[in-house]
Design an enzyme around this catalytic site. Structure first.
Site, PDB file in Angstrom:
ATOM      1  N   GLU A   1      21.841 -27.945 -23.790  1.00 19.82           N
ATOM      2  CA  GLU A   1      20.588 -27.367 -24.312  1.00 19.82           C
ATOM      3  C   GLU A   1      19.483 -28.418 -24.435  1.00 19.82           C
ATOM      4  O   GLU A   1      18.319 -28.067 -24.601  1.00 19.82           O
ATOM      5  CB  GLU A   1      20.837 -26.658 -25.655  1.00 19.82           C
ATOM      6  CG  GLU A   1      20.892 -27.557 -26.883  1.00 19.82           C
ATOM      7  CD  GLU A   1      22.206 -28.294 -27.043  1.00 19.82           C
ATOM      8  OE1 GLU A   1      22.988 -28.347 -26.072  1.00 19.82           O
ATOM      9  OE2 GLU A   1      22.431 -28.844 -28.140  1.00 19.82           O
TER      10      GLU A   1
ATOM     11  N   HIS B   1      25.316 -32.174 -24.409  1.00 17.14           N
ATOM     12  CA  HIS B   1      24.415 -31.121 -24.893  1.00 17.14           C
ATOM     13  C   HIS B   1      23.574 -30.529 -23.761  1.00 17.14           C
ATOM     14  O   HIS B   1      22.457 -31.004 -23.519  1.00 17.14           O
ATOM     15  CB  HIS B   1      23.475 -31.694 -25.949  1.00 17.14           C
ATOM     16  CG  HIS B   1      24.137 -31.976 -27.253  1.00 17.14           C
ATOM     17  ND1 HIS B   1      24.078 -31.104 -28.318  1.00 17.14           N
ATOM     18  CD2 HIS B   1      24.898 -33.022 -27.659  1.00 17.14           C
ATOM     19  CE1 HIS B   1      24.759 -31.608 -29.339  1.00 17.14           C
ATOM     20  NE2 HIS B   1      25.267 -32.776 -28.964  1.00 17.14           N
TER      21      HIS B   1
ATOM     22  N   CYS C   1      29.422 -29.766 -28.495  1.00 21.64           N
ATOM     23  CA  CYS C   1      29.554 -30.845 -29.473  1.00 21.64           C
ATOM     24  C   CYS C   1      30.299 -30.345 -30.716  1.00 21.64           C
ATOM     25  O   CYS C   1      31.491 -30.099 -30.655  1.00 21.64           O
ATOM     26  CB  CYS C   1      28.172 -31.426 -29.800  1.00 21.64           C
ATOM     27  SG  CYS C   1      28.249 -33.037 -30.620  1.00 21.64           S
TER      28      CYS C   1
END
Lengths: 78, 226
Positions: free
Chosen positions: B199, B197, B89
């Protein structure tokens, strides 16, 4: 003290969704006949000494504009 | 006995997802090493993650100021020597601004901030961060961004496509990105940037899938076998 203006605009081939939103909003406010809006950035830079236009151009190339998406122009104010 | 790989996670002023990135690194089995934007050293890490957020408030352009931070200078030179770097991002935006990856991320078409679980297709598995995926795998990873629309000049886009450097592609494009590009890789495959994302997709309790964990596991596999 020199005052230098750097105008940064999205390249013509880059879609400018902010400009498009503005051009769509204007007729509702009574502004007729507006066919296009492009939104950019204007930097007013004060430079003491050296070659102000050259310094501003280098700053534009290094930081103020991203050459992948933006063009810029430099001119001395006044 | 191999030592535990150490993966650096950079924190800029305005980073938001550095803690989640560090958590993902640990979940994958590595040690997460905090790296500070003002430090001109990488503490001997084996790989680096540039996390999401709004570094330096996204002033000027997203990633434009972070690019000049001491730690990013170190990352740029280390990446040219092969250090694996993942930009997520805002981290992707930093990688583009720094020139490690071509093109730019601009305001979403339609101007809306997009926050949703996003279906993606893994297009390139010859990178340090995607080697554990099956080529063509369809995965679900959250996106959350207002400036995620990937653009580049036509010659750059053509080169990315011809060389297989599109790493992940949107299955239903959330932002108007050129050719549905969600993430790209560099020539040698050690640098990957993507808007979604990974994560946030490592644990079924908090994410839509665990598909993101594979990205962190991929780089570990390469490090452990090295």
């Amino acid at each position: 003290m020199a005052r230098v203006i750097v105008d940064v605009m999205p390249k013509p081939e880059i879609l400018d969704p902010q400009g498009q939103a503005i051009v769509r909003a204007l007729p509702g406010l009574g502004f007729e006949g507006v066919t296009s809006v492009r939104q950019g950035k204007r930097f007013e830079i004060e430079i003491d000494g050296g070659d102000p236009a050259a310094i501003a151009r280098q700053a534009a190339e290094a930081l103020l504009a991203n050459p992948a998406i933006e063009d810029f122009t430099v001119h001395l104010d006044g | 006995m191999a030592t535990t790989p150490r993966i650096g996670v950079v924190t800029f002023p305005g980073s938001l997802d550095d803690r989640d990135a560090a958590r993902a690194v640990r979940a994958a089995g590595a040690e997460a090493v905090p790296l500070w934007h003002g430090d001109a050293e990488l503490r001997g890490v084996d790989a680096v993650v540039l996390p999401g957020g709004f570094s330096y408030g996204d002033y000027l352009r997203a990633g434009a100021i972070a690019r000049f931070s001491p730690v990013v200078n170190e990352i740029v030179s280390a990446a040219s020597r092969g250090l694996p770097v993942l930009g997520i991002c805002n981290g992707f935006q930093v990688l583009c601004e720094s020139g490690l990856l071509p093109g730019a991320l601009i305001r979403n078409a339609g101007l809306h901030f997009v926050c949703r679980d996003q279906r993606l297709r893994v297009e390139s598995v010859t990178t340090r961060w995607t080697s554990d995926y099956d080529e063509g795998a369809e995965i679900v990873i959250p996106v959350k961004h207002g400036e995620g629309r990937y653009v580049a000049d036509q010659a750059t886009v053509d080169a990315l496509e011809a060389d297989g450097r599109v790493a992940v592609r949107y299955l239903d494009n959330p932002n108007g990105a050129t050719n549905d590009i969600a993430g790209i890789r560099n020539e040698s495959g050690n640098v990957v940037g993507l808007m979604p994302h990974p994560e946030h997709a490592i644990d079924p309790l908090t994410g839509p899938s665990t598909d993101g964990l594979t990205m962190f596991g991929s780089v570990l596999g390469a490090l452990v076998s090295a």
